[in-house]
Design an enzyme around this catalytic site. Sequence first.
Site, PDB file in Angstrom:
ATOM      1  CB  CYS A 110     -27.612 -23.464 -17.275  1.00 56.37           C
ATOM      2  SG  CYS A 110     -26.980 -22.917 -15.684  1.00 56.37           S
ATOM      3  CG  HIS A 118     -29.498 -20.050 -19.123  1.00 58.88           C
ATOM      4  ND1 HIS A 118     -30.249 -20.342 -18.008  1.00 58.88           N
ATOM      5  CD2 HIS A 118     -28.194 -20.020 -18.710  1.00 58.88           C
ATOM      6  CE1 HIS A 118     -29.443 -20.487 -16.969  1.00 58.88           C
ATOM      7  NE2 HIS A 118     -28.197 -20.285 -17.369  1.00 58.88           N
ATOM      8  CG  ASN A 132     -28.122 -19.042 -13.855  1.00 54.17           C
ATOM      9  OD1 ASN A 132     -28.973 -19.908 -14.067  1.00 54.17           O
ATOM     10  ND2 ASN A 132     -26.892 -19.105 -14.327  1.00 54.17           N
TER      11      ASN A 132
HETATM   12  O1  UT7 Z   1     -25.507 -20.368 -16.280  1.00 53.76           O
HETATM   13  C1  UT7 Z   1     -24.317 -20.939 -16.682  1.00 53.76           C
HETATM   14  C2  UT7 Z   1     -23.578 -20.036 -17.531  1.00 53.76           C
HETATM   15  N1  UT7 Z   1     -23.046 -18.951 -16.727  1.00 53.76           N
HETATM   16  C3  UT7 Z   1     -22.756 -17.824 -17.300  1.00 53.76           C
HETATM   17  O2  UT7 Z   1     -22.999 -17.668 -18.471  1.00 53.76           O
HETATM   18  C4  UT7 Z   1     -22.073 -16.778 -16.469  1.00 53.76           C
HETATM   19  C5  UT7 Z   1     -20.971 -16.200 -17.286  1.00 53.76           C
HETATM   20  N2  UT7 Z   1     -20.178 -15.174 -16.602  1.00 53.76           N
HETATM   21  C6  UT7 Z   1     -20.692 -13.997 -16.245  1.00 53.76           C
HETATM   22  O3  UT7 Z   1     -21.869 -13.752 -16.302  1.00 53.76           O
HETATM   23  C7  UT7 Z   1     -19.698 -12.931 -15.821  1.00 53.76           C
HETATM   24  O4  UT7 Z   1     -18.389 -13.353 -16.126  1.00 53.76           O
HETATM   25  C8  UT7 Z   1     -19.780 -12.570 -14.325  1.00 53.76           C
HETATM   26  C9  UT7 Z   1     -21.067 -11.848 -14.014  1.00 53.76           C
HETATM   27  C10 UT7 Z   1     -19.654 -13.816 -13.495  1.00 53.76           C
HETATM   28  C11 UT7 Z   1     -18.638 -11.614 -13.998  1.00 53.76           C
HETATM   29  O5  UT7 Z   1     -18.597 -10.541 -14.907  1.00 53.76           O
HETATM   30  P1  UT7 Z   1     -17.199 -10.077 -15.569  1.00 53.76           P
HETATM   31  O6  UT7 Z   1     -17.476  -8.920 -16.433  1.00 53.76           O
HETATM   32  O7  UT7 Z   1     -16.566 -11.268 -16.188  1.00 53.76           O
HETATM   33  O8  UT7 Z   1     -16.447  -9.535 -14.295  1.00 53.76           O
HETATM   34  P2  UT7 Z   1     -15.104 -10.020 -13.604  1.00 53.76           P
HETATM   35  O9  UT7 Z   1     -15.262 -11.347 -12.952  1.00 53.76           O
HETATM   36  O10 UT7 Z   1     -13.951  -9.850 -14.539  1.00 53.76           O
HETATM   37  O11 UT7 Z   1     -14.989  -8.922 -12.453  1.00 53.76           O
HETATM   38  C12 UT7 Z   1     -14.938  -7.513 -12.761  1.00 53.76           C
HETATM   39  C13 UT7 Z   1     -14.650  -6.783 -11.457  1.00 53.76           C
HETATM   40  C14 UT7 Z   1     -13.466  -7.355 -10.694  1.00 53.76           C
HETATM   41  O12 UT7 Z   1     -12.800  -6.281 -10.022  1.00 53.76           O
HETATM   42  P3  UT7 Z   1     -11.471  -5.599 -10.668  1.00 53.76           P
HETATM   43  O13 UT7 Z   1     -10.497  -6.731 -10.804  1.00 53.76           O
HETATM   44  O14 UT7 Z   1     -11.906  -5.041 -11.982  1.00 53.76           O
HETATM   45  O15 UT7 Z   1     -11.112  -4.573  -9.654  1.00 53.76           O
HETATM   46  C15 UT7 Z   1     -14.136  -8.243  -9.659  1.00 53.76           C
HETATM   47  O16 UT7 Z   1     -13.325  -8.432  -8.510  1.00 53.76           O
HETATM   48  O17 UT7 Z   1     -15.777  -6.896 -10.604  1.00 53.76           O
HETATM   49  C16 UT7 Z   1     -15.368  -7.436  -9.336  1.00 53.76           C
HETATM   50  N3  UT7 Z   1     -16.461  -8.219  -8.822  1.00 53.76           N
HETATM   51  C17 UT7 Z   1     -17.330  -7.722  -7.922  1.00 53.76           C
HETATM   52  N4  UT7 Z   1     -17.383  -6.527  -7.301  1.00 53.76           N
HETATM   53  C18 UT7 Z   1     -18.406  -6.329  -6.445  1.00 53.76           C
HETATM   54  C19 UT7 Z   1     -16.831  -9.473  -9.152  1.00 53.76           C
HETATM   55  N5  UT7 Z   1     -17.928  -9.809  -8.471  1.00 53.76           N
HETATM   56  C20 UT7 Z   1     -18.256  -8.750  -7.700  1.00 53.76           C
HETATM   57  C21 UT7 Z   1     -19.288  -8.488  -6.785  1.00 53.76           C
HETATM   58  N6  UT7 Z   1     -19.320  -7.274  -6.193  1.00 53.76           N
HETATM   59  N7  UT7 Z   1     -20.222  -9.390  -6.499  1.00 53.76           N
END
Ligand code: UT7
Length: 316
Positions: free
Chosen positions: A113, A243, A273
């Site tokens: 990225c 980004h 992204n």
């Molecule tokens: O480009 C390269 C660099 N990339 C980045 O910078 C990306 C960095 N990471 C992120 O943007 C975030 O970490 C994500 C968007 C990938 C995820 O956000 P998060 O706040 O870290 O969420 P999480 O993975 O901890 O998930 C929160 C909740 C979970 O449920 P529980 O355990 O709280 O019940 C996940 O299972 O959201 C759930 N979840 C979803 N629910 C519905 C994760 N993805 C989804 C989804 N739909 N698509």
Amino acid sequence: MFARLISTGGYLPEKIVTNDDLAKKIDTTHEKIVELSGIHSRHIAGDQENTITMAVQAAQQAIQSSDIDPDEIDLVLIATCTPERKMPSVACDVQRILGLKRGIPAFDLNAACSGFIYGTVLADQFIRAQTARCVLVVGSDKMSEVIDWSDRSTCILFGDGAGAAIFKADSQPGILSTYLGGDGQYADLLYTAPQPDKPGQETLQMSGREVFKNATKTLERLVDDVLLPVGLCRDDIDWLIPHQANLRIIRMTAKLLNLPMERVISTIEHHANTSAASIPLALDFACRRGQIKLGEHILLEAFGAGFTWGSVVLQY
Ligand code: UT7
């Protein structure tokens, strides 16, 4: 001698996939995707589209928007982590398809990225060293090719596209400051791996929360890394073009720079992204709308797999 941005171009595939489209196939909702990332929809390449065809379209637009003769281009740099084939490079294909001058250097670079930032820094170095005068830099990625469409934690985040910029040697200020970083110790937090059931295919794996934490920690150093060394401060920045990985990260970066969101170019809502294409697409979006005025300072920054990161300050 400065590397001055003289034009931009962009290409997004026609096909749009909305959050509701994804919700028909995986356990998710539009609202949850917006809450997690700020994304509403993404463009996905058609069967006949790839990193080469998208790069050609974006580069062509950048050339047409400029007043240069294409023969002036004396270096082609393509940032991609999803090249159509291992060799020759996308850059050589773009050079041939666009009929650019034969014999000029053309090569790809992979910084995921951060690729467009790496490419822009290289363009700056070549121009300052007077080994190039007019550089075409393109970020092109077909992320849909490496996405596991059954993994809701990653497939909601990415899209396809290409963005291009042309930098030319000039005595008037252009790129003022650059910074690049990399740390391979974090390779296992964001990578592609072969799929046992699909020979020859790799899919993206990400520890999202860890990547998020590292991205924000790195971005906290932005001011020290790229502004202070050239005597600039937060108040000197007119526009942030980050980004486009997550709207929450973009908002945090804006806050860090004391910039209101009106001064941040955010295309994540409809582009998602697009990896190396995300910054040049956002740059092109802003330039085409006439948002950025001559003489204003733009800060570009990226963080991606590797980890890699980088930033550029330029005067428009
Ligand atoms: O480009 C390269 C660099 N990339 C980045 O910078 C990306 C960095 N990471 C992120 O943007 C975030 O970490 C994500 C968007 C990938 C995820 O956000 P998060 O706040 O870290 O969420 P999480 O993975 O901890 O998930 C929160 C909740 C979970 O449920 P529980 O355990 O709280 O019940 C996940 O299972 O959201 C759930 N979840 C979803 N629910 C519905 C994760 N993805 C989804 C989804 N739909 N698509």
